[in-house]
Motif scaffolding. Structure first.
Motif, mmCIF file in Angstrom:
data_model
loop_
_atom_site.group_PDB
_atom_site.id
_atom_site.type_symbol
_atom_site.label_atom_id
_atom_site.label_comp_id
_atom_site.label_asym_id
_atom_site.label_seq_id
_atom_site.Cartn_x
_atom_site.Cartn_y
_atom_site.Cartn_z
ATOM 1 N N ARG A 185 -83.952 -5.124 -16.548
ATOM 2 C CA ARG A 185 -83.352 -6.457 -16.632
ATOM 3 C C ARG A 185 -84.331 -7.559 -16.240
ATOM 4 N NH1 ARG A 185 -80.245 -4.411 -20.083
ATOM 5 N NH2 ARG A 185 -78.235 -3.565 -19.408
ATOM 6 N N SER A 186 -85.318 -7.242 -15.414
ATOM 7 C CA SER A 186 -86.303 -8.251 -15.008
ATOM 8 C C SER A 186 -87.132 -8.746 -16.176
ATOM 9 C CB SER A 186 -87.225 -7.682 -13.922
ATOM 10 O OG SER A 186 -88.151 -6.744 -14.458
ATOM 11 N N THR A 187 -87.166 -7.986 -17.265
ATOM 12 C CA THR A 187 -87.925 -8.374 -18.453
ATOM 13 C C THR A 187 -87.118 -9.275 -19.386
ATOM 14 O OG1 THR A 187 -87.216 -6.511 -19.841
ATOM 15 C CG2 THR A 187 -89.074 -6.129 -18.338
ATOM 16 N N GLY A 188 -85.841 -9.485 -19.062
ATOM 17 C CA GLY A 188 -84.968 -10.248 -19.946
ATOM 18 C C GLY A 188 -84.269 -9.404 -20.985
ATOM 19 N N ALA A 189 -84.489 -8.078 -20.949
ATOM 20 C CA ALA A 189 -83.841 -7.178 -21.907
ATOM 21 C C ALA A 189 -82.405 -6.909 -21.484
ATOM 22 C CB ALA A 189 -84.608 -5.862 -21.992
ATOM 23 N N ARG A 190 -81.457 -7.246 -22.356
ATOM 24 C CA ARG A 190 -80.035 -7.046 -22.069
ATOM 25 C C ARG A 190 -79.476 -5.840 -22.818
ATOM 26 N NH1 ARG A 190 -76.348 -10.046 -23.324
ATOM 27 N NH2 ARG A 190 -75.149 -10.029 -21.379
ATOM 28 N N ASN A 191 -80.331 -5.058 -23.464
ATOM 29 C CA ASN A 191 -79.892 -3.895 -24.245
ATOM 30 C C ASN A 191 -78.957 -3.010 -23.437
ATOM 31 O OD1 ASN A 191 -82.630 -4.867 -24.881
ATOM 32 N ND2 ASN A 191 -82.548 -3.408 -26.570
ATOM 33 N N VAL A 192 -78.059 -2.322 -24.128
ATOM 34 C CA VAL A 192 -77.209 -1.339 -23.478
ATOM 35 C C VAL A 192 -78.094 -0.273 -22.830
ATOM 36 C CG1 VAL A 192 -75.520 0.493 -23.845
ATOM 37 C CG2 VAL A 192 -75.251 -1.709 -24.992
ATOM 38 N N VAL A 193 -77.759 0.063 -21.586
ATOM 39 C CA VAL A 193 -78.522 1.038 -20.815
ATOM 40 C C VAL A 193 -77.667 2.282 -20.594
ATOM 41 C CG1 VAL A 193 -79.278 1.500 -18.440
ATOM 42 C CG2 VAL A 193 -80.158 -0.490 -19.673
ATOM 43 N N VAL A 194 -78.309 3.448 -20.670
ATOM 44 C CA VAL A 194 -77.651 4.732 -20.424
ATOM 45 C C VAL A 194 -78.226 5.326 -19.146
ATOM 46 C CG1 VAL A 194 -77.377 7.089 -21.293
ATOM 47 C CG2 VAL A 194 -77.157 5.135 -22.858
ATOM 48 N N ALA A 195 -77.356 5.870 -18.293
ATOM 49 C CA ALA A 195 -77.797 6.452 -17.028
ATOM 50 C C ALA A 195 -77.092 7.776 -16.793
ATOM 51 C CB ALA A 195 -77.520 5.498 -15.867
ATOM 52 N N PHE A 250 -93.399 1.764 -16.580
ATOM 53 C CA PHE A 250 -93.037 2.128 -17.957
ATOM 54 C C PHE A 250 -91.963 1.200 -18.499
ATOM 55 C CE2 PHE A 250 -89.922 4.361 -20.608
ATOM 56 C CZ PHE A 250 -90.696 4.788 -21.667
ATOM 57 N N TRP A 251 -90.889 1.009 -17.754
ATOM 58 C CA TRP A 251 -89.791 0.199 -18.265
ATOM 59 C C TRP A 251 -90.159 -1.283 -18.332
ATOM 60 C CZ3 TRP A 251 -86.482 1.968 -21.330
ATOM 61 C CH2 TRP A 251 -86.007 3.275 -21.211
ATOM 62 N N LYS A 252 -91.000 -1.731 -17.435
ATOM 63 C CA LYS A 252 -91.417 -3.135 -17.513
ATOM 64 C C LYS A 252 -92.317 -3.380 -18.713
ATOM 65 C CE LYS A 252 -90.838 -4.688 -12.755
ATOM 66 N NZ LYS A 252 -91.489 -5.319 -11.568
ATOM 67 N N SER A 253 -92.939 -2.332 -19.215
ATOM 68 C CA SER A 253 -93.746 -2.434 -20.435
ATOM 69 C C SER A 253 -92.905 -2.187 -21.679
ATOM 70 C CB SER A 253 -94.893 -1.419 -20.375
ATOM 71 O OG SER A 253 -95.628 -1.403 -21.583
ATOM 72 N N MET A 254 -92.046 -1.182 -21.636
ATOM 73 C CA MET A 254 -91.238 -0.795 -22.797
ATOM 74 C C MET A 254 -90.129 -1.797 -23.104
ATOM 75 S SD MET A 254 -89.912 1.432 -25.095
ATOM 76 C CE MET A 254 -90.363 3.141 -24.789
ATOM 77 N N ALA A 255 -89.373 -2.190 -22.090
ATOM 78 C CA ALA A 255 -88.158 -2.982 -22.319
ATOM 79 C C ALA A 255 -88.409 -4.287 -23.065
ATOM 80 C CB ALA A 255 -87.442 -3.237 -20.996
ATOM 81 N N PRO A 256 -89.443 -5.055 -22.712
ATOM 82 C CA PRO A 256 -89.619 -6.326 -23.438
ATOM 83 C C PRO A 256 -90.000 -6.153 -24.905
ATOM 84 C CG PRO A 256 -91.431 -5.979 -21.897
ATOM 85 C CD PRO A 256 -90.390 -4.939 -21.589
ATOM 86 N N VAL A 257 -90.572 -4.999 -25.258
ATOM 87 C CA VAL A 257 -90.941 -4.747 -26.655
ATOM 88 C C VAL A 257 -89.696 -4.722 -27.534
ATOM 89 C CG1 VAL A 257 -92.028 -3.124 -28.252
ATOM 90 C CG2 VAL A 257 -93.009 -3.483 -25.970
ATOM 91 N N TYR A 258 -88.593 -4.145 -26.991
ATOM 92 C CA TYR A 258 -87.374 -3.978 -27.779
ATOM 93 C C TYR A 258 -86.228 -4.840 -27.253
ATOM 94 C CZ TYR A 258 -90.224 -0.249 -29.507
ATOM 95 O OH TYR A 258 -91.271 0.451 -30.068
ATOM 96 N N ARG A 259 -86.594 -5.827 -26.472
ATOM 97 C CA ARG A 259 -85.607 -6.762 -25.937
ATOM 98 C C ARG A 259 -84.865 -7.450 -27.080
ATOM 99 N NH1 ARG A 259 -88.748 -10.445 -22.296
ATOM 100 N NH2 ARG A 259 -89.620 -11.143 -24.284
ATOM 101 N N GLY A 260 -83.541 -7.389 -27.013
ATOM 102 C CA GLY A 260 -82.738 -8.093 -28.006
ATOM 103 C C GLY A 260 -82.533 -7.339 -29.301
ATOM 104 N N ASN A 261 -83.126 -6.147 -29.441
ATOM 105 C CA ASN A 261 -82.932 -5.359 -30.659
ATOM 106 C C ASN A 261 -81.656 -4.531 -30.492
ATOM 107 O OD1 ASN A 261 -82.976 -3.444 -32.740
ATOM 108 N ND2 ASN A 261 -85.201 -3.388 -32.796
ATOM 109 N N PRO A 262 -80.599 -4.832 -31.228
ATOM 110 C CA PRO A 262 -79.321 -4.132 -31.025
ATOM 111 C C PRO A 262 -79.350 -2.681 -31.462
ATOM 112 C CG PRO A 262 -79.184 -5.580 -32.927
ATOM 113 C CD PRO A 262 -80.506 -5.874 -32.271
ATOM 114 N N ALA A 263 -80.376 -2.259 -32.193
ATOM 115 C CA ALA A 263 -80.483 -0.859 -32.608
ATOM 116 C C ALA A 263 -80.996 0.028 -31.481
ATOM 117 C CB ALA A 263 -81.417 -0.736 -33.813
ATOM 118 N N VAL A 264 -81.557 -0.588 -30.423
ATOM 119 C CA VAL A 264 -82.243 0.163 -29.377
ATOM 120 C C VAL A 264 -81.431 0.176 -28.094
ATOM 121 C CG1 VAL A 264 -84.332 0.328 -27.978
ATOM 122 C CG2 VAL A 264 -84.494 -0.407 -30.367
ATOM 123 N N LEU A 265 -81.197 1.387 -27.575
ATOM 124 C CA LEU A 265 -80.594 1.584 -26.268
ATOM 125 C C LEU A 265 -81.637 2.231 -25.364
ATOM 126 C CD1 LEU A 265 -78.365 2.243 -28.669
ATOM 127 C CD2 LEU A 265 -76.884 2.684 -26.717
#
Length: 325
Positions: A175-185, A113-128
């Motif tokens: 992170r493997s997708t290149g997405a640097r977005n803020v992550v919540v855990a 899921f995350w390997k598919s989702m993360a690159p879609v919104y990679r670099g979008n500062p509105a998306v966490l």
């Protein structure tokens, strides 16, 4: 923000897309009302990994419509200068199309899921990205590294065993997708407890914009902690917040679900108002649960989005501060 100033994020959860491929046909209007009428500047959007890929029994398009709806909601929030927190809320214990619901830890399909989702919104500062909703019934080592997990249904007593993945693996997948977005855990005990973060179980994120740890304060007892007053909880969070960034991504009181002890001074309204006061005084970021008339604790009482008197009225009042210049 872009100028390097701290952003104050306050908003609501908008349930629906975890259990419905269309968000019950209401999710776009729900998000619109929350942002434009209640002035939420952060929407937490619960999602399902199965529905993202079109694996739910009622889907036959490979998830195309579901993903398009998520994208529509992201675009709307971004256009309104609001943030959106994409939350992996429901998983499947490692079996596509089955066991769709809330589980104790993510699984291998969560990585997909995350390997598919993360690159879609990679670099979008509105998306966490919220890695996994509420880890539960597990140890801190399991939280971090995964392992074999067996769950037991409280009602039927049926058991379900699967191989869980840890939160570090989920973060690494993002992170493997290149997405640097803020992550919540979120931590353990349904994201109520964060003590393990301080004691050797923090996430490593050398290639990203950082990890914010989520907490879900609710007024019921937790194993190993018991029942805390809001002041006791706040004191623990203040100590934690000196070392790690945190966000309250769910909170609310519902006596129908969690009755207060007979000698308690709390009611739903008093607990909710006191929690909002604590969050405001400390300038903590938050999203209240939930902007839905049946997902308790409820902020609204109907699909006209009438605020509930014991909770929604006070959250709406607090969010009004977001509209001030």
């Amino acid at each position: 923000d872009g100028g390097g100033n701290p952003a104050r994020l306050r908003g609501v959860n908008c349930a629906g897309m975890e259990f419905s491929r269309t968000g019950e046909g209401r999710i776009a209007e729900t998000v619109r009302v929350a942002v434009t009428e209640w002035h939420a500047n952060l929407i937490r959007l619960p999602l399902s990994q199965d529905r993202w890929f079109g694996k739910a029994p009622d889907q036959n398009d490979g998830g195309e419509a579901y993903r398009a709806l998520v994208h529509r909601l992201v675009d709307f929030c971004e256009a309104q200068d609001a943030h959106i927190l994409l939350d992996l809320h429901w998983s499947d214990a490692g079996v596509w199309g089955r066991n769709i619901g809330q589980h104790n830890l993510p699984d291998a399909n969560s990585i997909a899921f995350w390997k598919s989702m993360a690159p879609v919104y990679r670099g979008n500062p509105a998306v966490l990205f919220d890695l996994y909703n509420e880890p539960a019934h597990i140890t801190w080592d399991e939280w971090l590294n995964g392992g074999p997990v067996t769950e037991s249904d409280e009602k039927t007593k049926a058991t379900l065993a699967y191989q869980a993945v840890g939160m570090q693996a989920v973060l690494d997948a993002v992170r493997s997708t290149g997405a640097r977005n803020v992550v919540v855990a979120g931590g353990i005990n349904w994201a109520y407890e964060v003590s393990g973060i301080v004691h050797g179980h923090s996430l490593s994120d050398p290639d990203g914009a950082g990890v914010v740890y989520a907490v879900h304060p609710y007024p019921h007892a937790f194993k190993g902690i018991g029942r805390e007053t809001i002041d006791q909880w706040a004191a623990r969070m203040e100590a934690f917040g000196k070392s790690y960034p945190m966000i309250v991504t769910e909170f609310g009181s519902s006596e129908a679900m969690w009755p207060f002890p007979k000698d308690s001074h709390y009611s739903d309204e008093r607990w909710n108002r006191e929690m909002l006061g604590v969050l405001s005084a400390r300038k903590w970021n938050w999203t209240a649960w939930d902007f839905h008339p049946t997902a308790r604790p409820c902020l609204v009482s109907d699909w006209k989005y009438t605020p509930t008197p014991e909770f929604g009225v006070w959250v709406k009042q607090a969010l009004a501060e977001n509209a001030r210049p």
